[in-house]
Design a protein around this motif. Structure first.
Motif, short mmCIF file in Angstrom:
data_model
loop_
_atom_site.label_atom_id
_atom_site.label_comp_id
_atom_site.label_asym_id
_atom_site.label_seq_id
_atom_site.Cartn_x
_atom_site.Cartn_y
_atom_site.Cartn_z
N GLN A 169 0.85 -1.18 0.00
CA GLN A 169 0.00 0.00 0.00
C GLN A 169 0.88 1.23 0.00
OE1 GLN A 169 -3.58 0.52 1.87
NE2 GLN A 169 -4.00 -1.60 2.38
N ALA A 170 0.38 2.28 -0.61
CA ALA A 170 1.14 3.53 -0.63
C ALA A 170 1.02 4.22 0.71
CB ALA A 170 0.60 4.43 -1.74
N SER A 171 2.13 4.69 1.24
CA SER A 171 2.13 5.42 2.50
C SER A 171 2.97 6.68 2.33
CB SER A 171 2.70 4.56 3.63
OG SER A 171 4.06 4.23 3.35
N PRO A 172 2.71 7.71 3.13
CA PRO A 172 3.47 8.95 3.00
C PRO A 172 4.93 8.76 3.34
CG PRO A 172 2.09 8.99 4.96
CD PRO A 172 1.68 7.79 4.18
N SER A 173 5.81 9.38 2.58
CA SER A 173 7.25 9.21 2.77
C SER A 173 7.83 10.16 3.80
CB SER A 173 7.98 9.40 1.43
OG SER A 173 7.70 10.70 0.92
N GLY A 174 7.13 11.19 4.17
CA GLY A 174 7.63 12.14 5.16
C GLY A 174 6.55 13.08 5.62
N ILE A 175 6.87 13.83 6.68
CA ILE A 175 5.88 14.75 7.23
C ILE A 175 5.50 15.82 6.21
CG2 ILE A 175 7.57 16.37 8.23
CD1 ILE A 175 4.28 15.22 9.85
N GLY A 176 6.46 16.14 5.32
CA GLY A 176 6.17 17.12 4.28
C GLY A 176 5.06 16.66 3.37
N GLU A 177 5.04 15.35 3.07
CA GLU A 177 3.99 14.82 2.19
C GLU A 177 2.63 14.89 2.87
OE1 GLU A 177 2.84 10.67 -0.13
OE2 GLU A 177 4.92 11.03 0.48
N VAL A 178 2.60 14.61 4.18
CA VAL A 178 1.34 14.71 4.93
C VAL A 178 0.81 16.13 4.88
CG1 VAL A 178 0.27 14.50 7.20
CG2 VAL A 178 1.96 12.81 6.47
N LEU A 179 1.68 17.10 5.16
CA LEU A 179 1.27 18.50 5.17
C LEU A 179 0.85 18.96 3.77
CD1 LEU A 179 3.96 20.02 7.58
CD2 LEU A 179 1.58 19.43 8.10
N THR A 180 1.57 18.47 2.75
CA THR A 180 1.22 18.83 1.37
C THR A 180 -0.17 18.32 1.01
OG1 THR A 180 3.54 18.79 0.68
CG2 THR A 180 1.87 18.57 -1.05
N THR A 181 -0.47 17.09 1.44
CA THR A 181 -1.79 16.51 1.17
C THR A 181 -2.88 17.35 1.82
OG1 THR A 181 -0.82 14.29 1.10
CG2 THR A 181 -3.21 14.44 1.40
N VAL A 182 -2.64 17.76 3.07
CA VAL A 182 -3.63 18.57 3.78
C VAL A 182 -3.84 19.90 3.08
CG1 VAL A 182 -4.12 19.78 5.94
CG2 VAL A 182 -3.16 17.48 6.01
N ILE A 183 -2.73 20.55 2.68
CA ILE A 183 -2.82 21.86 2.01
C ILE A 183 -3.55 21.74 0.69
CG2 ILE A 183 -1.47 23.69 0.92
CD1 ILE A 183 0.66 23.21 3.10
N MET A 184 -3.25 20.69 -0.08
CA MET A 184 -3.94 20.50 -1.35
C MET A 184 -5.43 20.23 -1.15
SD MET A 184 -1.77 21.17 -3.58
CE MET A 184 -2.79 20.75 -4.99
N ASN A 185 -5.78 19.58 -0.05
CA ASN A 185 -7.20 19.37 0.25
C ASN A 185 -7.90 20.67 0.57
OD1 ASN A 185 -7.30 16.61 -0.16
ND2 ASN A 185 -6.84 16.10 1.97
N VAL A 186 -7.18 21.64 1.12
CA VAL A 186 -7.75 22.94 1.44
C VAL A 186 -8.23 23.64 0.17
CG1 VAL A 186 -7.22 25.27 2.29
CG2 VAL A 186 -6.49 23.27 3.59
N VAL A 187 -7.45 23.55 -0.91
CA VAL A 187 -7.77 24.26 -2.15
C VAL A 187 -8.48 23.35 -3.15
CG1 VAL A 187 -5.90 25.92 -1.88
CG2 VAL A 187 -5.44 23.77 -3.07
N ASP A 188 -9.06 22.25 -2.67
CA ASP A 188 -9.80 21.35 -3.55
C ASP A 188 -11.04 22.06 -4.10
OD1 ASP A 188 -10.59 19.09 -4.87
OD2 ASP A 188 -11.33 18.03 -3.09
N ASN A 189 -11.49 21.62 -5.27
CA ASN A 189 -12.74 22.14 -5.83
C ASN A 189 -13.87 21.94 -4.83
OD1 ASN A 189 -15.39 21.63 -7.31
ND2 ASN A 189 -14.16 22.48 -8.96
N PRO A 190 -14.68 22.97 -4.54
CA PRO A 190 -15.70 22.84 -3.50
C PRO A 190 -16.72 21.74 -3.78
CG PRO A 190 -16.00 24.87 -4.77
CD PRO A 190 -14.66 24.32 -5.13
N VAL A 191 -17.12 21.59 -5.04
CA VAL A 191 -18.07 20.53 -5.38
C VAL A 191 -17.42 19.17 -5.16
CG1 VAL A 191 -19.46 19.51 -7.22
CG2 VAL A 191 -19.26 22.00 -7.04
N ASN A 192 -16.16 19.05 -5.58
CA ASN A 192 -15.42 17.81 -5.39
C ASN A 192 -15.25 17.50 -3.91
OD1 ASN A 192 -13.82 15.62 -6.68
ND2 ASN A 192 -12.16 16.53 -5.50
#
Length: 433
Positions: A122-145
């Motif tokens: 299974q894919a897992s995050p490689s570092g804390i930076g990846e976790v934070l990046t995922t969270v930040i990208m979720n912040v700017v996700d399309n609202p409908v999505n």
């Protein structure tokens, strides 16, 4: 004659529903729990019963994103800030860090080793930076999505932006969003009223498919994990609440565990439990403008149970490989587990797939770490249920604590479901019921 018979039948059904609704929801849930367990033992593989649990969880998950979206917009558009939100966030952070500290301490007191065999791909995050990046990208996700995929980080972000923008709107416009949020809240109450049948289906599914063998093979590991979570729920969190409000915390703690923790335990989803928590906050007499934001926020970042899972499983992996863990490294693990837990909602697989991230602190390779994750999935029936119960119930606990702290400063007292002005000593003595 036939008309009289129909009227009698309708009256009987109405009376039956009235008597059913007069019974406490928790008592109804307990009845459903017992019946579900009995049916699971004696009548396995009945699809209709399994469907009850699936429908209940699906209904909660379906209504939760819409509920959060409109409640947050309405709350911020009509916001009257009293400083409670800042206190809630601080309490969330403290609780998660304390949970990690408790988990690491327990791992030193009761060192565990694991039998590692097969790896999990299974894919897992490689570092804390990846976790934070995922969270930040979720912040700017399309609202409908974000709404479609129940991305609560994105839902919160867009609802917050729209809510702040609507602060300059007319009162009639704000009233529309308030009416919508009230309507969605009413739908939620209807869904929650079916909780006894949903819990019946969920317990039936667990008992009929999982059996009891899974609870014995990794019993020692489960004892440490569940023991830590119980300690946090009944000792650490109450201590945090007491230091905040200087009152006996246990009536509030037990109320949250009873009304929120039980449903979260069986649904195993903080997101699905958001409507339950909203309803509990309403019953506690809390400010809707505050809890409509703090509850979905807590489902996103208040992850004490996840911190316990990450820390205990990582320490077990280190012990298995004979890696000595010194005090400074243990402290770093606590902080890493706490920060990772807060980002768990932004990672597919939740807390278990953040174990390799913590394992990397000790130089443990991904192949070994994923075997630890595999064990986590094996014990997940209990581990994930307890973790969700702790996480979700503490969302309400700290939301109430922050508001009660404000009430203390204003000279008001409170009890479950309401508050009273501090005037009569007899009433003050009954502040909690």
């Amino acid at each position: 004659m036939e008309s009289d018979f129909e009227e009698t039948g309708v009256s009987f059904v109405k009376e039956l529903f009235r008597k059913w609704n007069d019974i406490s929801l928790i008592k109804r849930i307990v009845v459903g729990l017992v019946i579900g367990a009995i049916l699971g033992v004696f009548f396995p593989n009945v699809e209709l019963l399994t469907l009850l649990g699936s429908l209940f969880v699906s209904a909660l998950k379906a209504v939760a994103p819409i509920l959060v979206f409109f409640l947050v917009i309405s709350a911020l558009a009509n916001a009257r800030s009293d400083g409670s939100m800042k206190t809630v966030v601080v309490l969330y952070a403290i609780s998660t860090l304390v949970a990690a500290l408790v988990a690491v301490a327990a791992s030193f007191l009761f060192p565990l080793t694991l039998t590692l065999t097969d790896a999990v791909e299974q894919a897992s995050p490689s570092g804390i930076g990846e976790v934070l990046t995922t969270v930040i990208m979720n912040v700017v996700d399309n609202p409908v999505n974000a709404l479609v995929n129940a991305n609560y980080v994105g839902i919160l972000a867009w609802a917050a932006v729209l809510g702040i923008a609507l602060r300059i709107a007319s009162e009639s416009t704000k009233g529309v969003f308030t009416s919508i949020s009230d309507a969605v809240s009413q739908v939620v109450r209807w869904v929650i009223s079916f909780a006894p049948f949903g819990i019946l289906g969920l317990v039936y599914t667990s008992v009929s498919t999982s059996g009891l063998e899974i609870f014995t093979e990794y019993g020692q590991l489960l004892l440490v994990l569940v023991g830590c979570m119980i300690f946090i729920a009944l000792v650490a969190n109450p201590l945090i609440v007491f230091l905040s409000i200087r009152k006996n915390p246990y009536p509030l703690v037990l109320r949250c565990l009873k009304d929120s923790g039980i449903t979260a335990f069986f649904t195993r989803s903080s997101a699905a439990n958001i409507p339950v928590n909203m309803e509990l906050c309403r019953k506690l007499g809390l400010d809707k403008d505050n809890y409509s934001v703090s509850i979905p926020l807590g489902a996103t970042i208040n992850m004490a149970g996840a911190a316990v899972t990450i820390a205990v499983m990582t320490m077990a992996a280190a012990n298995t490989l004979g890696i000595a863990v010194d005090l400074p490294t243990a402290v770093i693990l606590c902080v890493l587990a706490a920060v990772s837990a807060c980002g768990a909602s932004g990672v597919a697989g939740g807390s278990l797939l953040l174990i390799p991230l913590a394992c990397s602190l000790f130089g443990i390779g991904n192949d070994i770490a994923m075997q630890v994750v595999a064990i986590g999935f094996i014990i997940g029936v209990i581990q994930d249920s307890c973790e969700t119960g702790l996480n979700s119930s503490s969302d309400v606990l700290f939301t109430a604590t922050a508001e009660y702290r404000t009430w203390n400063k204003e000279g008001r007292s409170y009890k479950a479901g309401a508050f009273i002005e501090k005037s009569d000593p007899a009433e003050e003595a009954k502040a909690f019921d």
